[in-house]
Design a protein around this motif. Structure first.
Motif, PDB file in Angstrom:
ATOM      1  N   PHE A  99       8.950   2.958  -8.371  1.00  0.00           N
ATOM      2  CA  PHE A  99       9.371   1.697  -7.765  1.00  0.00           C
ATOM      3  C   PHE A  99       8.419   1.262  -6.645  1.00  0.00           C
ATOM      4  CE2 PHE A  99      13.942   2.797  -9.072  1.00  0.00           C
ATOM      5  CZ  PHE A  99      13.871   1.976 -10.194  1.00  0.00           C
ATOM      6  N   ALA A 100       7.942   2.245  -5.869  1.00  0.00           N
ATOM      7  CA  ALA A 100       7.079   1.932  -4.727  1.00  0.00           C
ATOM      8  C   ALA A 100       5.794   1.237  -5.156  1.00  0.00           C
ATOM      9  CB  ALA A 100       6.750   3.208  -3.951  1.00  0.00           C
ATOM     10  N   ALA A 101       5.325   1.533  -6.363  1.00  0.00           N
ATOM     11  CA  ALA A 101       4.078   0.943  -6.837  1.00  0.00           C
ATOM     12  C   ALA A 101       4.144  -0.582  -6.911  1.00  0.00           C
ATOM     13  CB  ALA A 101       3.719   1.515  -8.211  1.00  0.00           C
ATOM     14  N   SER A 102       5.330  -1.130  -7.075  1.00  0.00           N
ATOM     15  CA  SER A 102       5.464  -2.588  -7.144  1.00  0.00           C
ATOM     16  C   SER A 102       6.239  -3.176  -5.960  1.00  0.00           C
ATOM     17  CB  SER A 102       6.171  -2.987  -8.449  1.00  0.00           C
ATOM     18  OG  SER A 102       7.478  -2.430  -8.497  1.00  0.00           O
ATOM     19  N   ARG A 103       6.853  -2.308  -5.145  1.00  0.00           N
ATOM     20  CA  ARG A 103       7.723  -2.801  -4.086  1.00  0.00           C
ATOM     21  C   ARG A 103       7.256  -2.468  -2.673  1.00  0.00           C
ATOM     22  NH1 ARG A 103      13.591  -1.081  -6.808  1.00  0.00           N
ATOM     23  NH2 ARG A 103      13.288  -2.244  -8.766  1.00  0.00           N
ATOM     24  N   MET A 104       6.260  -1.626  -2.526  1.00  0.00           N
ATOM     25  CA  MET A 104       5.809  -1.238  -1.187  1.00  0.00           C
ATOM     26  C   MET A 104       5.129  -2.421  -0.496  1.00  0.00           C
ATOM     27  SD  MET A 104       3.371   1.967  -0.005  1.00  0.00           S
ATOM     28  CE  MET A 104       4.637   3.218  -0.342  1.00  0.00           C
ATOM     29  N   SER A 105       5.495  -2.655   0.763  1.00  0.00           N
ATOM     30  CA  SER A 105       4.900  -3.747   1.524  1.00  0.00           C
ATOM     31  C   SER A 105       3.515  -3.345   2.024  1.00  0.00           C
ATOM     32  CB  SER A 105       5.792  -4.106   2.709  1.00  0.00           C
ATOM     33  OG  SER A 105       5.770  -3.062   3.680  1.00  0.00           O
ATOM     34  N   ASP A 107       2.484  -3.426   5.073  1.00  0.00           N
ATOM     35  CA  ASP A 107       2.635  -2.616   6.286  1.00  0.00           C
ATOM     36  C   ASP A 107       2.964  -1.165   5.939  1.00  0.00           C
ATOM     37  OD1 ASP A 107       2.110  -4.767   7.897  1.00  0.00           O
ATOM     38  OD2 ASP A 107       4.209  -5.198   8.371  1.00  0.00           O
ATOM     39  N   GLN A 108       3.830  -0.984   4.959  1.00  0.00           N
ATOM     40  CA  GLN A 108       4.182   0.375   4.542  1.00  0.00           C
ATOM     41  C   GLN A 108       2.982   1.086   3.930  1.00  0.00           C
ATOM     42  OE1 GLN A 108       7.512  -0.843   2.081  1.00  0.00           O
ATOM     43  NE2 GLN A 108       8.980   0.162   3.460  1.00  0.00           N
ATOM     44  N   LEU A 109       2.178   0.352   3.158  1.00  0.00           N
ATOM     45  CA  LEU A 109       0.982   0.942   2.557  1.00  0.00           C
ATOM     46  C   LEU A 109      -0.010   1.355   3.639  1.00  0.00           C
ATOM     47  CD1 LEU A 109      -0.637   1.705   0.061  1.00  0.00           C
ATOM     48  CD2 LEU A 109      -1.512  -0.653  -0.003  1.00  0.00           C
ATOM     49  N   ALA A 110      -0.151   0.524   4.649  1.00  0.00           N
ATOM     50  CA  ALA A 110      -1.061   0.852   5.745  1.00  0.00           C
ATOM     51  C   ALA A 110      -0.598   2.113   6.476  1.00  0.00           C
ATOM     52  CB  ALA A 110      -1.137  -0.331   6.720  1.00  0.00           C
ATOM     53  N   GLU A 111       0.715   2.212   6.687  1.00  0.00           N
ATOM     54  CA  GLU A 111       1.248   3.403   7.350  1.00  0.00           C
ATOM     55  C   GLU A 111       1.072   4.633   6.468  1.00  0.00           C
ATOM     56  OE1 GLU A 111       5.289   5.296   9.386  1.00  0.00           O
ATOM     57  OE2 GLU A 111       5.421   3.379   8.308  1.00  0.00           O
ATOM     58  N   PHE A 184      -3.302  12.027  -2.327  1.00  0.00           N
ATOM     59  CA  PHE A 184      -4.221  10.922  -2.602  1.00  0.00           C
ATOM     60  C   PHE A 184      -3.956  10.324  -3.979  1.00  0.00           C
ATOM     61  CE2 PHE A 184      -8.183   9.271  -4.416  1.00  0.00           C
ATOM     62  CZ  PHE A 184      -8.474   8.286  -3.477  1.00  0.00           C
ATOM     63  N   ALA A 185      -3.657  11.156  -4.956  1.00  0.00           N
ATOM     64  CA  ALA A 185      -3.382  10.655  -6.308  1.00  0.00           C
ATOM     65  C   ALA A 185      -2.154   9.747  -6.317  1.00  0.00           C
ATOM     66  CB  ALA A 185      -3.185  11.825  -7.267  1.00  0.00           C
ATOM     67  N   ILE A 186      -1.126  10.151  -5.573  1.00  0.00           N
ATOM     68  CA  ILE A 186       0.083   9.323  -5.478  1.00  0.00           C
ATOM     69  C   ILE A 186      -0.231   8.025  -4.742  1.00  0.00           C
ATOM     70  CG2 ILE A 186       2.436   9.193  -4.574  1.00  0.00           C
ATOM     71  CD1 ILE A 186       2.502  12.293  -4.716  1.00  0.00           C
ATOM     72  N   LEU A 187      -0.924   8.138  -3.616  1.00  0.00           N
ATOM     73  CA  LEU A 187      -1.279   6.977  -2.805  1.00  0.00           C
ATOM     74  C   LEU A 187      -2.129   5.986  -3.594  1.00  0.00           C
ATOM     75  CD1 LEU A 187      -1.657   5.385  -0.165  1.00  0.00           C
ATOM     76  CD2 LEU A 187      -3.402   7.046   0.508  1.00  0.00           C
ATOM     77  N   ASN A 188      -3.114   6.486  -4.304  1.00  0.00           N
ATOM     78  CA  ASN A 188      -4.009   5.618  -5.065  1.00  0.00           C
ATOM     79  C   ASN A 188      -3.258   4.865  -6.164  1.00  0.00           C
ATOM     80  OD1 ASN A 188      -6.795   4.725  -5.752  1.00  0.00           O
ATOM     81  ND2 ASN A 188      -6.343   5.814  -7.661  1.00  0.00           N
ATOM     82  N   GLU A 191      -1.172   2.164  -4.511  1.00  0.00           N
ATOM     83  CA  GLU A 191      -2.011   1.072  -4.005  1.00  0.00           C
ATOM     84  C   GLU A 191      -2.503   0.170  -5.130  1.00  0.00           C
ATOM     85  OE1 GLU A 191      -5.779   0.402  -0.957  1.00  0.00           O
ATOM     86  OE2 GLU A 191      -5.495   2.366  -1.901  1.00  0.00           O
ATOM     87  N   THR A 192      -2.800   0.759  -6.286  1.00  0.00           N
ATOM     88  CA  THR A 192      -3.282  -0.030  -7.423  1.00  0.00           C
ATOM     89  C   THR A 192      -2.144  -0.611  -8.257  1.00  0.00           C
ATOM     90  OG1 THR A 192      -3.470   2.002  -8.767  1.00  0.00           O
ATOM     91  CG2 THR A 192      -5.448   1.256  -7.580  1.00  0.00           C
TER      92      THR A 192
END
Length: 223
Positions: A99-105, A107-111, A184-188, A191-192
């Motif tokens: 869900f986060a892949a399409s719903r993260m703001s 600001d949340q991504l930056a944090e 990093f794999a989760i974050l990337n 982010e994409t």
């Protein structure tokens, strides 16, 4: 000694309960330790009554075991206990990452990026407290960003047990060495905006920890 802040309006019994609970969750009171009412009362600076009440409440939560004629002990953690929690966490956090892949703001991504960086620095310096702090925050940001109240509530119920397990596997398994790449794999993927990859990366992250727990078991620390 308990900090009796005059601005804290919680009942004494609740403050004592929270203090003992946190000591168990963070490993200050290690699994198998006998919970001596007199010693705990002296250490915290209260009478035995709130200590006794706290121990009974902690027993109901599974953090304390009371044995007839022997006393109360901080509950042991078995390999099976940890695996069961990881199995549940694996499924729920994988869905949260999806869900986060399409719903993260933004600001949340930056944090999330900043926390990931701080975690990597903690690993490099060998700072276990910061590793736990930033690992916990990394996963919490993902959960918060999924914008699904039911899922958030379900994962929150696991957080205390997960915290206790983090102190065990960071102390014994030196798990942190491989986690930056997995984070990093989760974050990337988030982010994409690749939901399926994010879910898979989160699944692999927990699965590797589960495999390690099964292979090496839970090594309890001793007082």
């Amino acid at each position: 000694m308990l900090n009796f802040d005059i601005q804290n309006h919680k009942p004494l019994r609740e403050m004592v309960y929270e203090e003992l609970k946190m000591q168990i969750l963070t490993g200050k009171i290690v699994p198998g330790t006998r919970m001596m009412e007199v010693d705990l009362a002296n250490e915290i600076g209260v009478s035995r009554t709130p200590i006794r009440e706290a121990i009974r409440k902690l027993e109901k939560e599974g953090l304390v075991t009371i044995e007839p004629r022997r006393g109360a002990y901080a509950s042991q953690i078995s390999t099976e206990d940890m695996v069961e929690i990881l199995e549940v966490r694996q499924n729920m956090e994988g869905l949260a990452a999806f869900f986060a892949a399409s719903r993260m703001s933004s600001d949340q991504l930056a944090e999330l990026k900043e926390v990931s960086k701080s975690y990597d620095e903690a690993v490099q310096s060998g700072n276990m407290q910061d590793m736990i702090k930033y690992d916990t925050r990394f996963h919490r940001i993902i959960v918060e960003s999924c914008n699904n109240k039911v899922l958030v509530q379900m994962i929150e119920q696991l957080q205390e047990l997960v915290l206790r397990f983090r102190y065990i596997y960071y102390d014994n398994f030196r798990r942190a060495e491989n986690m930056p790449d997995e984070h990093f794999a989760i974050l990337n993927a988030i982010e994409t905006g690749n939901a399926e990859v994010a879910r898979a990366a989160a699944d692999i992250h927990i699965d590797r920890l589960k495999e390690l727990v099964i292979r090496e078991g839970v090594q309890q620390r001793h007082v």
